[in-house]
Design an enzyme around this catalytic site. Structure first.
Site, PDB file in Angstrom:
ATOM      1  N   HIS A 133       0.816  -1.212   0.000  1.00 17.02           N
ATOM      2  CA  HIS A 133       0.000   0.000   0.000  1.00 17.02           C
ATOM      3  C   HIS A 133       0.854   1.268   0.000  1.00 17.02           C
ATOM      4  O   HIS A 133       0.400   2.317  -0.473  1.00 17.02           O
ATOM      5  CB  HIS A 133      -0.929   0.012   1.214  1.00 17.02           C
ATOM      6  CG  HIS A 133      -1.962  -1.066   1.182  1.00 17.02           C
ATOM      7  ND1 HIS A 133      -2.782  -1.358   2.240  1.00 17.02           N
ATOM      8  CD2 HIS A 133      -2.310  -1.953   0.199  1.00 17.02           C
ATOM      9  CE1 HIS A 133      -3.590  -2.357   1.929  1.00 17.02           C
ATOM     10  NE2 HIS A 133      -3.318  -2.733   0.696  1.00 17.02           N
ATOM     11  N   PHE A 379      -1.106  -8.119   5.060  1.00 14.60           N
ATOM     12  CA  PHE A 379       0.240  -7.552   4.938  1.00 14.60           C
ATOM     13  C   PHE A 379       0.297  -6.213   4.212  1.00 14.60           C
ATOM     14  O   PHE A 379       1.282  -5.907   3.528  1.00 14.60           O
ATOM     15  CB  PHE A 379       1.185  -8.559   4.255  1.00 14.60           C
ATOM     16  CG  PHE A 379       1.011  -9.964   4.739  1.00 14.60           C
ATOM     17  CD1 PHE A 379       1.073 -10.267   6.089  1.00 14.60           C
ATOM     18  CD2 PHE A 379       0.748 -10.995   3.850  1.00 14.60           C
ATOM     19  CE1 PHE A 379       0.883 -11.563   6.553  1.00 14.60           C
ATOM     20  CE2 PHE A 379       0.560 -12.298   4.301  1.00 14.60           C
ATOM     21  CZ  PHE A 379       0.630 -12.587   5.652  1.00 14.60           C
ATOM     22  N   CYS A 380      -0.739  -5.388   4.346  1.00 13.37           N
ATOM     23  CA  CYS A 380      -0.784  -4.088   3.656  1.00 13.37           C
ATOM     24  C   CYS A 380      -0.535  -4.250   2.163  1.00 13.37           C
ATOM     25  O   CYS A 380       0.074  -3.393   1.521  1.00 13.37           O
ATOM     26  CB  CYS A 380       0.215  -3.104   4.278  1.00 13.37           C
ATOM     27  SG  CYS A 380      -0.264  -2.544   5.914  1.00 13.37           S
ATOM     28  N   ALA A 381      -1.004  -5.361   1.633  1.00 10.18           N
ATOM     29  CA  ALA A 381      -0.951  -5.615   0.181  1.00 10.18           C
ATOM     30  C   ALA A 381      -2.230  -6.349  -0.187  1.00 10.18           C
ATOM     31  O   ALA A 381      -2.216  -7.428  -0.766  1.00 10.18           O
ATOM     32  CB  ALA A 381       0.291  -6.437  -0.171  1.00 10.18           C
TER      33      ALA A 381
END
Length: 457
Positions: A133, A379-381
């Site tokens: 992100h 995982f901020c993805a």
């Protein structure tokens, strides 16, 4: 890993290499089943432990800490010299061009938001949906093209080339790409993507947050325009980051933050306003009192990794990766996530799911019963993990199922990550724990608390 690095790593015997000394290597944690165990920190992709060398360097400097720039006192002068020497050290670590600027920020996220803030008007941005992100979301003031997840490195290059061929050839454009995925650990074809970008008149920024701690990063060899990374992933967790690269867009834009340090001259006008002359150096985007200790810690980590030798570090890490992947392959219930396939070169970041387990439950059991710290979630993805898991919903199990919107499946995964400070025993314990949990189940009861799985008291 490029060919030269791979060839050099092949000549190093990883059995002869020792992990670098890091803080926390002797910390013990309690187990719910009784007793204590040395903590196995296997969450390097989130934040790596501080190198002992970095801690020692910071401790030695701390009594001499002073504000930087324009101070007449001895400590201020010393701190200013150390701050600017650190800038030169980072430039050397990244093999920057002589004309490049090294700007100190707070993190990779901050670095990429800084670059987003200085984009020329009407800039087009091209970014793969597979990005973290930090590199997916900052481009709100630009025309953004989100590219579908490729399944091979060649497809990544071809996808970018098609997108760039269709753009307005006369306007500015920027490509943003990761060097190593924070989900799969796979290395991206950065040099080839840079060549494609430049062939179509675009520039490229490399998110090296997961690459720089594991592999040498050469701005000149990769031919990228900018590189961004965080200190806390480079064994220097003191709150600083780096944006290094071409100076022109940085010099032409207003400061990222307006304030002292960024301004060279400020004068009142007769009409009551103020005129400001901004610096054209890196200071233009470093307003306020710089984080001297954070910057110095990054420079210390750069020196420590360089002196340890990336050939040795890469060879040893590949040995650890082989252990983990071989161990997980022996467990039929485990599926390792990958975009580019089993043979893709990668760093020490591996994500997986386990049939019949919610990932939060599995991660909680690893921590509570084995003293192993991993990460679970998206995982901020989020787009990448959802792409990798979208066709195979997990059985939710009894604990830790994260909330999902009506009609959506609840998806998450487990990530194990390691690096230069990881002892072999931590990896061996992890592989043993995975096998034992899958075979025998958890020894303890767990409950859901605020969406997470925790041991039941």
């Amino acid at each position: 890993m490029n060919a030269a690095t791979a060839a050099a790593a092949a000549t190093v015997d990883p059995a002869c290499a020792e992990p670098l000394a890091v803080l926390g290597r002797d910390v013990t944690v309690p187990l719910v089943t009784g007793g204590e165990v040395t903590y196995a920190a296997l969450d390097y992709a989130a934040s790596a432990p501080a190198l002992q060398r970095v801690w020692d360097d910071v401790a030695a400097y701390a009594p001499y800490y002073g504000s930087v720039h324009r101070g007449a006192g001895y400590l201020s002068q010393l701190s200013t010299d150390l701050f600017e020497q650190s800038r030169a050290t980072v430039a050397e670590f990244l093999d920057c061009r002589p004309s490049d600027q090294v700007v100190f920020t707070r993190s990779t996220t901050d670095s990429l938001n800084l670059l987003a803030a200085v984009l020329p008007a009407d800039c087009q941005v091209f970014v793969f949906e597979t990005e973290h992100h930090a590199s997916l979301l900052p481009w709100t003031n630009a025309q953004v093209s989100y590219l579908n997840a490729p399944r091979t490195p060649d497809e990544a290059v071809a996808t970018l080339e098609r997108a760039l061929a269709d753009r307005d050839p006369y306007g500015p454009a920027l490509v943003c790409v990761t060097g190593a995925s924070n989900v799969t650990g796979e290395l991206w074809p950065v040099k080839e993507l840079a060549a494609a970008a430049h062939a179509h008149g675009a520039r490229i920024v490399l998110d090296a947050a997961q690459l720089a701690p594991h592999h040498p990063v050469s701005v000149q060899d990769l031919d990228v325009d900018w590189v961004a990374f965080s200190g806390h992933k480079l064994y220097a967790p003191f709150g600083s980051g780096v944006l290094a690269g071409r100076a022109d867009w940085l010099q032409q834009a207003d400061p990222y933050l307006a304030g002292g340090g960024a301004s060279r001259k400020v004068a009142r006008r007769e009409d009551g306003g103020v005129d400001v002359e901004w610096h054209t150096t890196a200071a233009r985007h470093e307003a306020g009192s710089p984080n001297v200790i954070g910057v110095y810690s990054i420079a210390s980590a750069c020196r420590a990794l360089t002196e340890a030798g990336f050939d040795t570090l890469v060879a040893r890490e590949q040995e650890l990766i082989g252990k983990v992947r071989a161990g997980l392959a022996e467990v039929p219930a485990v599926r390792v996530l990958s975009l580019f396939g089993d043979d893709a070169p990668r760093v020490g970041v591996i994500s997986f799911v386990v049939d019949g387990w919610n990932s939060s439950h599995f991660a909680a059991a690893l921590s509570a019963e084995y003293g192993i710290g991993v990460r679970d979630g998206l995982f901020c993805a989020h787009p990448l993990v959802r792409t990798l898991l979208g066709s195979e919903p997990q059985a939710q199990g009894e604990c830790g199922a994260p909330e999902a919107a009506p009609g959506e499946r609840s998806l998450n995964a487990i990530r194990v990550s390691f690096g230069a400070g990881t002892p072999d025993e931590h990896v061996d314990r992890f592989v043993h724990a995975v096998k034992e949990l899958v075979t025998d189940g958890a020894k303890w009861q767990y409950r859901t608390e605020e969406g997470r799985c925790v041991p039941a008291v």
